[in-house]
Scaffold this motif. Structure first.
Motif, PDB file in Angstrom:
ATOM      1  N   CYS A 192       0.822  -1.222   0.000  1.00 20.79           N
ATOM      2  CA  CYS A 192       0.000   0.000   0.000  1.00 20.79           C
ATOM      3  C   CYS A 192       0.856   1.272   0.000  1.00 20.79           C
ATOM      4  CB  CYS A 192      -0.913  -0.003   1.225  1.00 20.79           C
ATOM      5  SG  CYS A 192      -1.963   1.464   1.290  1.00 20.79           S
TER       6      CYS A 192
ATOM      7  N   LYS B 200      -1.040   4.374  -0.257  1.00 18.58           N
ATOM      8  CA  LYS B 200      -2.098   5.398  -0.253  1.00 18.58           C
ATOM      9  C   LYS B 200      -1.651   6.664   0.483  1.00 18.58           C
ATOM     10  CE  LYS B 200      -5.665   2.423   0.744  1.00 18.58           C
ATOM     11  NZ  LYS B 200      -7.045   2.150   1.189  1.00 18.58           N
ATOM     12  N   CYS B 201      -0.870   6.496   1.538  1.00 17.84           N
ATOM     13  CA  CYS B 201      -0.277   7.682   2.184  1.00 17.84           C
ATOM     14  C   CYS B 201       1.173   7.712   1.708  1.00 17.84           C
ATOM     15  CB  CYS B 201      -0.293   7.596   3.701  1.00 17.84           C
ATOM     16  SG  CYS B 201      -1.824   6.949   4.383  1.00 17.84           S
TER      17      CYS B 201
ATOM     18  N   LEU C  31       3.984   8.229   4.239  1.00 17.96           N
ATOM     19  CA  LEU C  31       4.259   7.127   5.176  1.00 17.96           C
ATOM     20  C   LEU C  31       4.892   5.935   4.462  1.00 17.96           C
ATOM     21  CD1 LEU C  31       1.079   7.204   7.462  1.00 17.96           C
ATOM     22  CD2 LEU C  31       3.206   8.499   7.633  1.00 17.96           C
TER      23      LEU C  31
ATOM     24  N   ARG D  10       8.310   4.557   6.156  1.00 14.69           N
ATOM     25  CA  ARG D  10       8.213   3.330   6.972  1.00 14.69           C
ATOM     26  C   ARG D  10       9.378   2.369   6.683  1.00 14.69           C
ATOM     27  NH1 ARG D  10       3.206   1.365   3.228  1.00 14.69           N
ATOM     28  NH2 ARG D  10       4.403   0.274   1.650  1.00 14.69           N
TER      29      ARG D  10
ATOM     30  N   LEU E 241      -3.649   2.363  12.150  1.00 13.80           N
ATOM     31  CA  LEU E 241      -2.708   2.670  11.073  1.00 13.80           C
ATOM     32  C   LEU E 241      -1.707   1.534  10.918  1.00 13.80           C
ATOM     33  CD1 LEU E 241      -3.096   5.530   9.907  1.00 13.80           C
ATOM     34  CD2 LEU E 241      -0.825   6.094  10.756  1.00 13.80           C
ATOM     35  N   LYS E 242      -1.397   1.178   9.709  1.00 16.41           N
ATOM     36  CA  LYS E 242      -0.452   0.079   9.479  1.00 16.41           C
ATOM     37  C   LYS E 242       0.976   0.574   9.230  1.00 16.41           C
ATOM     38  CE  LYS E 242      -4.096  -2.504   9.540  1.00 16.41           C
ATOM     39  NZ  LYS E 242      -4.603  -2.791  10.893  1.00 16.41           N
ATOM     40  N   CYS E 243       1.152   1.888   9.122  1.00 22.63           N
ATOM     41  CA  CYS E 243       2.500   2.446   8.937  1.00 22.63           C
ATOM     42  C   CYS E 243       2.798   3.395  10.090  1.00 22.63           C
ATOM     43  CB  CYS E 243       2.594   3.242   7.636  1.00 22.63           C
ATOM     44  SG  CYS E 243       2.313   2.243   6.173  1.00 22.63           S
TER      45      CYS E 243
ATOM     46  N   CYS F   9      -6.429   4.650   6.250  1.00 22.93           N
ATOM     47  CA  CYS F   9      -6.000   3.264   6.553  1.00 22.93           C
ATOM     48  C   CYS F   9      -7.107   2.414   7.184  1.00 22.93           C
ATOM     49  CB  CYS F   9      -4.795   3.308   7.492  1.00 22.93           C
ATOM     50  SG  CYS F   9      -3.801   1.810   7.416  1.00 22.93           S
TER      51      CYS F   9
HETATM   52  S1  SF4 Z   1      -0.937   3.990   6.670  1.00 21.54           S
HETATM   53 FE1  SF4 Z   1      -2.317   2.466   5.781  1.00 21.54          FE
HETATM   54  S2  SF4 Z   1      -3.283   3.485   4.046  1.00 21.54           S
HETATM   55 FE2  SF4 Z   1      -1.451   4.680   4.593  1.00 21.54          FE
HETATM   56  S3  SF4 Z   1       0.189   3.824   3.327  1.00 21.54           S
HETATM   57 FE3  SF4 Z   1       0.260   2.741   5.265  1.00 21.54          FE
HETATM   58  S4  SF4 Z   1      -0.977   0.920   4.897  1.00 21.54           S
HETATM   59 FE4  SF4 Z   1      -1.494   2.371   3.277  1.00 21.54          FE
END
Ligand code: SF4
Length: 263
Positions: free
Chosen positions: A75, A77-78, A81, A85, A145-147, A169
């Protein structure tokens, strides 16, 4: 537990298995192990061997979660991040868990290790779980949030996710909840609540009582990081009282000693 009490437990489980439409949480193998076990085996241990049906459900859910994880790993999308990350932090634990904990976002330790709640706050969460007679592998733990929220170059610590980041997210977490379908959700801290429910309110108004998310009972309590900052026994007791409510909801046995923690 005496031999007589153990016999009664085995008989009760066998009766439920044969006559009830409820699925007992003990397989035939577990019952056989119970019969041959030392009399000191606890009732709780005896009742938590997964049945074949439960193992199959866990395998199916694990596949579904793996497919979501693949999308998360890729992903972007952000964009900010995705650039900052080390790796995404998807979630960890039993895909068929009765109990699921939701935090806000990975910190520096989680970003490095790829697992939620592994820093100091995470170690405290593990201790809370242990006091509830859960292992980390029994429950499922994930963040909104995954990041890891990015930090200015050269600065230390973590920052909370922004409302936009959480909104972006959040669908991944909702998919995880939909697959796991736990019997109880626990949101840790006001940011997690905001990410999950989209509402912002003081923790003193939110915690300690039942809410609902998508028909799943939701308990809101303080984030373990709050307890690290505020070590007053009264605050620890509040979190513990919330966890006692969770244990009651899950129909887990609660000892007198557990009831009296932090009193
Ligand atoms: S925070 Fe979530 S939506 Fe944003 S880039 Fe990371 S995985 Fe993707």
């Amino acid at each position: 537990m005496t031999r007589r009490a153990l016999d009664l437990v085995i008989a009760a489980l066998e009766t439920i298995r044969e006559k009830s439409d409820r699925t007992p949480r003990a397989s035939r193998t577990a019952l056989a192990r119970l019969r041959n076990s030392p009399v000191s085996l606890s009732l709780q241990e005896a009742c938590t061997f997964p049945t074949e049906q439960q193992r199959e459900a866990a395998r199916n859910k694990a596949h579904l979660l793996a497919a979501i994880r693949e999308r998360v790993v890729a992903c972007t999308k952000c964009a900010h991040l995705a650039c900052s990350r080390t790796q995404t932090v998807f979630g960890v634990g039993n895909p068929d868990a009765d109990l699921m904990f939701i935090g806000e976002a990975p910190g520096a330790d989680e970003d490095q290790q790829g697992e939620p709640f592994v820093g100091r706050a995470g170690q405290l969460l593990t201790r809370i779980l242990k006091a509830m007679n859960f292992a980390r592998e029994d429950v499922y733990i994930a963040n909104i949030l995954k990041c890891r929220p990015d930090m200015p170059a050269g600065s230390f610590g973590n920052r909370p996710p922004t409302p936009t980041e959480m909104q972006t997210c959040r669908p991944y977490l909702l998919e995880q909840i939909e697959v796991i379908r736990p019997n109880v959700l626990v949101a840790l801290g006001a940011v997690a609540v905001e990410g999950l429910l989209g509402t912002r309110a003081a923790m003193r108004e939110l915690r300690g009582r039942w809410h609902t998310y998508n028909s799943i009972p939701l308990m809101i309590t303080y984030h373990p990081a709050y307890l690290l900052r505020n070590q007053a026994p009264s605050e620890k007791r509040k979190v513990w009282e919330d966890m006692l409510q969770v244990m009651e909801r899950l129909e887990r046995p609660i000892s007198e000693q557990q009831r009296n923690y932090f009193l």
